[in-house]
Scaffold this motif. Sequence first.
Motif, PDB file in Angstrom:
ATOM      1  N   TYR A 157     -29.987   8.577 -25.599  1.00  0.00           N
ATOM      2  CA  TYR A 157     -30.373   7.174 -25.737  1.00  0.00           C
ATOM      3  C   TYR A 157     -29.147   6.264 -25.667  1.00  0.00           C
ATOM      4  O   TYR A 157     -29.141   5.266 -24.943  1.00  0.00           O
ATOM      5  CB  TYR A 157     -31.115   6.956 -27.052  1.00  0.00           C
ATOM      6  N   GLU A 158     -28.111   6.596 -26.426  1.00  0.00           N
ATOM      7  CA  GLU A 158     -26.892   5.770 -26.418  1.00  0.00           C
ATOM      8  C   GLU A 158     -26.191   5.804 -25.068  1.00  0.00           C
ATOM      9  O   GLU A 158     -25.646   4.803 -24.627  1.00  0.00           O
ATOM     10  CB  GLU A 158     -25.942   6.216 -27.534  1.00  0.00           C
ATOM     11  N   LEU A 159     -26.222   6.959 -24.385  1.00  0.00           N
ATOM     12  CA  LEU A 159     -25.614   7.050 -23.056  1.00  0.00           C
ATOM     13  C   LEU A 159     -26.340   6.166 -22.061  1.00  0.00           C
ATOM     14  O   LEU A 159     -25.715   5.444 -21.292  1.00  0.00           O
ATOM     15  CB  LEU A 159     -25.629   8.503 -22.571  1.00  0.00           C
ATOM     16  N   LEU A 160     -27.668   6.198 -22.087  1.00  0.00           N
ATOM     17  CA  LEU A 160     -28.437   5.353 -21.169  1.00  0.00           C
ATOM     18  C   LEU A 160     -28.262   3.870 -21.497  1.00  0.00           C
ATOM     19  O   LEU A 160     -28.219   3.034 -20.594  1.00  0.00           O
ATOM     20  CB  LEU A 160     -29.914   5.738 -21.203  1.00  0.00           C
ATOM     21  N   LYS A 161     -28.150   3.559 -22.782  1.00  0.00           N
ATOM     22  CA  LYS A 161     -27.907   2.171 -23.168  1.00  0.00           C
ATOM     23  C   LYS A 161     -26.529   1.723 -22.689  1.00  0.00           C
ATOM     24  O   LYS A 161     -26.371   0.608 -22.196  1.00  0.00           O
ATOM     25  CB  LYS A 161     -28.022   2.046 -24.691  1.00  0.00           C
ATOM     26  N   TYR A 162     -25.536   2.602 -22.800  1.00  0.00           N
ATOM     27  CA  TYR A 162     -24.187   2.291 -22.338  1.00  0.00           C
ATOM     28  C   TYR A 162     -24.151   2.081 -20.838  1.00  0.00           C
ATOM     29  O   TYR A 162     -23.435   1.202 -20.340  1.00  0.00           O
ATOM     30  CB  TYR A 162     -23.234   3.407 -22.747  1.00  0.00           C
ATOM     31  N   LEU A 163     -24.936   2.860 -20.089  1.00  0.00           N
ATOM     32  CA  LEU A 163     -24.963   2.763 -18.625  1.00  0.00           C
ATOM     33  C   LEU A 163     -25.900   1.662 -18.137  1.00  0.00           C
ATOM     34  O   LEU A 163     -26.060   1.491 -16.928  1.00  0.00           O
ATOM     35  CB  LEU A 163     -25.379   4.099 -18.022  1.00  0.00           C
TER      36      LEU A 163
END
Length: 73
Positions: A65-71
């Motif tokens: 979730y945090e990776l997709l939010k960062y990207l």
Amino acid sequence: MTTETKSNEQETRKQKVAYRGGASDAVYAFGMFGAWFYYISTATSFWEGLLGLLKGFLWPGMLVYELLKYLNM
């Protein structure tokens, strides 16, 4: 009175089960134990430790979730 007998062929025939993905299971387990160690060692109360156990199970989902939010996806 009649009795039915099964043939040896039917008794000896068994399904073979192949387990795959053992390496990814090991990586997940190491991550889960590491998360448990971190969250429980930093907990200041029983409830924070219990929440740490739950977070240990859910860390891969939180990471994605945090990776997709960062990207920005």
